[in-house]
Design a protein around this motif. Structure first.
Motif, PDB file in Angstrom:
ATOM      1  N   ALA A  51      -8.058 -10.529   0.609  1.00 56.38           N
ATOM      2  CA  ALA A  51      -9.086  -9.489   0.730  1.00 56.38           C
ATOM      3  C   ALA A  51     -10.309  -9.847  -0.108  1.00 56.38           C
ATOM      4  CB  ALA A  51      -8.524  -8.133   0.316  1.00 56.38           C
ATOM      5  N   ALA A  52     -10.083 -10.341  -1.310  1.00 53.74           N
ATOM      6  CA  ALA A  52     -11.206 -10.728  -2.179  1.00 53.74           C
ATOM      7  C   ALA A  52     -11.986 -11.883  -1.562  1.00 53.74           C
ATOM      8  CB  ALA A  52     -10.694 -11.097  -3.566  1.00 53.74           C
ATOM      9  N   ASP A  53     -11.284 -12.853  -0.990  1.00 54.12           N
ATOM     10  CA  ASP A  53     -11.959 -13.982  -0.348  1.00 54.12           C
ATOM     11  C   ASP A  53     -12.786 -13.520   0.851  1.00 54.12           C
ATOM     12  OD1 ASP A  53     -10.751 -15.638  -2.202  1.00 54.12           O
ATOM     13  OD2 ASP A  53      -9.253 -16.417  -0.795  1.00 54.12           O
ATOM     14  N   LEU A  54     -12.229 -12.627   1.651  1.00 57.54           N
ATOM     15  CA  LEU A  54     -12.967 -12.120   2.805  1.00 57.54           C
ATOM     16  C   LEU A  54     -14.162 -11.280   2.373  1.00 57.54           C
ATOM     17  CD1 LEU A  54     -10.061 -11.213   5.259  1.00 57.54           C
ATOM     18  CD2 LEU A  54     -11.656 -13.137   5.421  1.00 57.54           C
ATOM     19  N   ALA A  55     -13.984 -10.472   1.335  1.00 62.39           N
ATOM     20  CA  ALA A  55     -15.102  -9.668   0.825  1.00 62.39           C
ATOM     21  C   ALA A  55     -16.240 -10.577   0.364  1.00 62.39           C
ATOM     22  CB  ALA A  55     -14.634  -8.770  -0.307  1.00 62.39           C
ATOM     23  N   ALA A  56     -15.898 -11.667  -0.293  1.00 67.12           N
ATOM     24  CA  ALA A  56     -16.917 -12.614  -0.756  1.00 67.12           C
ATOM     25  C   ALA A  56     -17.654 -13.260   0.418  1.00 67.12           C
ATOM     26  CB  ALA A  56     -16.279 -13.686  -1.630  1.00 67.12           C
ATOM     27  N   ALA A  57     -17.001 -13.316   1.580  1.00 66.21           N
ATOM     28  CA  ALA A  57     -17.617 -13.893   2.775  1.00 66.21           C
ATOM     29  C   ALA A  57     -18.354 -12.840   3.597  1.00 66.21           C
ATOM     30  CB  ALA A  57     -16.549 -14.574   3.628  1.00 66.21           C
ATOM     31  N   GLY A  58     -18.445 -11.616   3.063  1.00 64.92           N
ATOM     32  CA  GLY A  58     -19.186 -10.561   3.745  1.00 64.92           C
ATOM     33  C   GLY A  58     -18.365  -9.655   4.635  1.00 64.92           C
ATOM     34  N   ALA A  59     -17.044  -9.774   4.578  1.00 68.67           N
ATOM     35  CA  ALA A  59     -16.171  -8.938   5.400  1.00 68.67           C
ATOM     36  C   ALA A  59     -16.094  -7.522   4.829  1.00 68.67           C
ATOM     37  CB  ALA A  59     -14.772  -9.547   5.465  1.00 68.67           C
ATOM     38  N   GLU A  60     -15.606  -6.606   5.647  1.00 70.40           N
ATOM     39  CA  GLU A  60     -15.450  -5.206   5.246  1.00 70.40           C
ATOM     40  C   GLU A  60     -14.017  -4.744   5.493  1.00 70.40           C
ATOM     41  OE1 GLU A  60     -18.285  -3.087   7.575  1.00 70.40           O
ATOM     42  OE2 GLU A  60     -19.996  -3.999   6.569  1.00 70.40           O
ATOM     43  N   ALA A  61     -13.560  -3.844   4.662  1.00 68.77           N
ATOM     44  CA  ALA A  61     -12.216  -3.284   4.816  1.00 68.77           C
ATOM     45  C   ALA A  61     -12.156  -2.371   6.033  1.00 68.77           C
ATOM     46  CB  ALA A  61     -11.820  -2.506   3.573  1.00 68.77           C
ATOM     47  N   PHE A  62     -11.017  -2.382   6.705  1.00 69.35           N
ATOM     48  CA  PHE A  62     -10.786  -1.455   7.806  1.00 69.35           C
ATOM     49  C   PHE A  62     -10.418  -0.098   7.220  1.00 69.35           C
ATOM     50  CE2 PHE A  62      -7.787   0.736  10.620  1.00 69.35           C
ATOM     51  CZ  PHE A  62      -8.588   0.877  11.740  1.00 69.35           C
ATOM     52  N   SER A  63     -11.062   0.934   7.696  1.00 64.10           N
ATOM     53  CA  SER A  63     -10.715   2.289   7.269  1.00 64.10           C
ATOM     54  C   SER A  63     -11.011   3.245   8.417  1.00 64.10           C
ATOM     55  CB  SER A  63     -11.501   2.689   6.014  1.00 64.10           C
ATOM     56  OG  SER A  63     -12.874   2.713   6.291  1.00 64.10           O
TER      57      SER A  63
END
Length: 115
Positions: A51-63
């Motif tokens: 999750a941290a790696d994806l966040a650093a790549a500009g990803a967003e959490a599903f909610s």
């Protein structure tokens, strides 16, 4: 996003099976759900490190919002935009999500099916 588009994105990863799931699609490989497709976006199963790696790549959490107004977040993060145009990157991320999904499935007891 439809099944053909999902298959195209993950062509380098291998076959992905889609099943309808709460207004979206569950993404499966080898019988394990590793992702979601909802509202035209793809989300991958994560653990805290991924999750941290994806966040650093500009990803967003599903909610999503529940009927009672509470916001619920799950351990799925969006596929970064760069991966949509690079099949090798998408495949590597999908593989990582599948490893995490397999570990989660192995660690959780199966719920009995309702009849």
């Amino acid at each position: 996003m439809d099944e053909a588009g999902i298959a195209d994105i993950f062509a380098a990863f291998g076959p992905v099976r889609c099943r309808r799931l709460f207004g979206g699609l569950g993404l499966y490989a080898d019988g394990v759900m590793f992702g979601l497709a909802v509202d035209g976006r793809i989300f991958l199963k994560t653990d805290p490190g991924f999750a941290a790696d994806l966040a650093a790549a500009g990803a967003e959490a599903f909610s999503y919002d529940r009927k009672d107004g509470r916001r619920v977040s799950l351990s799925y993060w969006s596929l970064p935009e760069a991966a949509l145009d690079d099949g090798e990157v998408a495949a590597a991320l999908a593989h990582r999500a599948l490893v995490i999904a397999r570990a989660a499935a192995a660690g959780s007891p199966r719920r009995p099916r309702l009849r």
